[in-house]
Design a protein around this motif. Structure first.
Motif, mmCIF file in Angstrom:
data_model
loop_
_atom_site.group_PDB
_atom_site.id
_atom_site.type_symbol
_atom_site.label_atom_id
_atom_site.label_comp_id
_atom_site.label_asym_id
_atom_site.label_seq_id
_atom_site.Cartn_x
_atom_site.Cartn_y
_atom_site.Cartn_z
ATOM 1 N N PHE A 50 0.821 -1.204 0.000
ATOM 2 C CA PHE A 50 0.000 0.000 0.000
ATOM 3 C C PHE A 50 0.862 1.263 0.000
ATOM 4 O O PHE A 50 0.530 2.245 -0.668
ATOM 5 C CB PHE A 50 -0.965 -0.007 1.181
ATOM 6 N N VAL A 51 1.980 1.229 0.729
ATOM 7 C CA VAL A 51 2.888 2.379 0.737
ATOM 8 C C VAL A 51 3.483 2.570 -0.658
ATOM 9 O O VAL A 51 3.522 3.689 -1.191
ATOM 10 C CB VAL A 51 3.999 2.192 1.789
ATOM 11 N N MET A 52 3.929 1.473 -1.286
ATOM 12 C CA MET A 52 4.507 1.568 -2.625
ATOM 13 C C MET A 52 3.458 2.007 -3.643
ATOM 14 O O MET A 52 3.747 2.806 -4.534
ATOM 15 C CB MET A 52 5.135 0.234 -3.035
ATOM 16 N N PHE A 53 2.234 1.496 -3.526
ATOM 17 C CA PHE A 53 1.173 1.890 -4.450
ATOM 18 C C PHE A 53 0.868 3.377 -4.314
ATOM 19 O O PHE A 53 0.673 4.073 -5.310
ATOM 20 C CB PHE A 53 -0.096 1.062 -4.217
ATOM 21 N N GLY A 54 0.807 3.863 -3.085
ATOM 22 C CA GLY A 54 0.563 5.293 -2.874
ATOM 23 C C GLY A 54 1.651 6.150 -3.503
ATOM 24 O O GLY A 54 1.365 7.147 -4.173
ATOM 25 N N GLY A 55 2.903 5.756 -3.312
ATOM 26 C CA GLY A 55 4.017 6.491 -3.921
ATOM 27 C C GLY A 55 3.986 6.425 -5.436
ATOM 28 O O GLY A 55 4.231 7.422 -6.126
ATOM 29 N N ALA A 56 3.668 5.245 -5.980
ATOM 30 C CA ALA A 56 3.594 5.085 -7.430
ATOM 31 C C ALA A 56 2.443 5.904 -8.014
ATOM 32 O O ALA A 56 2.566 6.478 -9.100
ATOM 33 C CB ALA A 56 3.439 3.610 -7.787
ATOM 34 N N ALA A 57 1.328 5.989 -7.306
ATOM 35 C CA ALA A 57 0.180 6.760 -7.792
ATOM 36 C C ALA A 57 0.519 8.251 -7.850
ATOM 37 O O ALA A 57 0.239 8.916 -8.860
ATOM 38 C CB ALA A 57 -1.036 6.521 -6.899
ATOM 39 N N VAL A 58 1.125 8.777 -6.803
ATOM 40 C CA VAL A 58 1.504 10.193 -6.790
ATOM 41 C C VAL A 58 2.521 10.478 -7.888
ATOM 42 O O VAL A 58 2.415 11.472 -8.623
ATOM 43 C CB VAL A 58 2.057 10.596 -5.403
ATOM 44 N N THR A 59 3.504 9.603 -8.039
ATOM 45 C CA THR A 59 4.519 9.783 -9.072
ATOM 46 C C THR A 59 3.900 9.713 -10.457
ATOM 47 O O THR A 59 4.235 10.511 -11.336
ATOM 48 C CB THR A 59 5.623 8.716 -8.925
ATOM 49 N N GLY A 60 3.004 8.751 -10.664
ATOM 50 C CA GLY A 60 2.347 8.620 -11.963
ATOM 51 C C GLY A 60 1.575 9.865 -12.345
ATOM 52 O O GLY A 60 1.653 10.343 -13.482
ATOM 53 N N VAL A 61 0.826 10.403 -11.397
ATOM 54 C CA VAL A 61 0.068 11.632 -11.658
ATOM 55 C C VAL A 61 1.025 12.776 -11.983
ATOM 56 O O VAL A 61 0.801 13.542 -12.938
ATOM 57 C CB VAL A 61 -0.836 11.983 -10.457
ATOM 58 N N ALA A 62 2.112 12.900 -11.235
ATOM 59 C CA ALA A 62 3.083 13.972 -11.486
ATOM 60 C C ALA A 62 3.734 13.813 -12.861
ATOM 61 O O ALA A 62 3.939 14.803 -13.573
ATOM 62 C CB ALA A 62 4.148 13.978 -10.393
ATOM 63 N N PHE A 63 4.048 12.594 -13.265
ATOM 64 C CA PHE A 63 4.678 12.366 -14.564
ATOM 65 C C PHE A 63 3.728 12.659 -15.716
ATOM 66 O O PHE A 63 4.152 13.075 -16.782
ATOM 67 C CB PHE A 63 5.202 10.930 -14.671
#
Length: 153
Positions: A48-61
C-alpha cells in the motif's frame, strides 16, 4: 550543479527528502523487521505504501509536462530517459535485491531508519557505501582497460 537553477532548488530538495523520510518513518517502512515481514509474505502494508508512492509519481509524470511544459526550478524540458536492459542492470538489480533482503531495508529507508534511532543500520549503510565505491572502482578500471585495448588496435 548547474548555475541556472532556481535559488529554491536545493532547499526544496532538502524539504522533499525530509517529507520522504518522515513518510517512511510514519508508515514504519524504516523498520527492517517490517520490511522483512513483507519479504516473507507476512505483512502486506508495504504494498500500500509503494502503491501510494507510485500513484503520486504517476500523476506527477502525466500532469507535470502537460501543465508546466518545463521543470519549474531548473527550466529543463521533461523527457524520458530510458536505460536499456543489459547485463549491468540485471547484476545491479540482483545485488540490490540481495542487499535489501539481507538488511531488510533499501538505501532511502536506511537513512530514515537512522532518524528514528536505528544505529545498527550503520552497518548496512557502510556496506552500501563500500559496494558503491567498489563498483565505481571496477567500472573505472574496466573503462581504462577497454580504452587501452582499443588504442592498441
Amino acid at each position: 550543479m548547474s548555475d541556472d537553477r532556481h535559488p529554491a532548488f536545493m532547499p526544496l530538495i532538502l524539504v522533499g527528502g525530509l517529507i520522504f523520510g518522515f513518510g517512511l518513518a510514519y508508515s514504519h517502512m524504516a523498520r527492517p523487521e517490517v520490511v522483512l515481514d513483507f519479504l516473507q509474505f507476512e505483512d502486506f502494508g508495504l504494498v500500500f505504501v509503494m502503491f501510494g508512492g507510485a500513484a503520486v509519481t504517476g500523476v506527477a509524470f502525466v500532469l507535470g509536462p502537460r501543465l508546466l511544459g518545463r521543470a519549474p526550478l531548473t527550466g529543463d524540458t521533461f523527457e524520458r530517459r530510458l536505460k536499456s536492459f543489459d547485463r549491468n542492470v540485471l547484476v545491479g538489480g540482483a545485488i540490490f535485491g540481495v542487499g535489501w533482503g539481507l538488511s531488510g531495508i533499501c538505501p532511502g529507508a536506511a537513512y530514515a531508519s537512522l532518524g528514528i534511532g536505528n544505529v545498527t543500520i550503520l552497518w548496512a549503510l557502510a556496506g552500501m557505501f563500500l559496494g558503491a565505491y567498489l563498483q565505481g572502482y571496477w567500472r573505472t578500471r574496466s573503462e581504462t582497460s577497454d580504452t587501452a585495448a582499443t588504442g592498441a588496435d
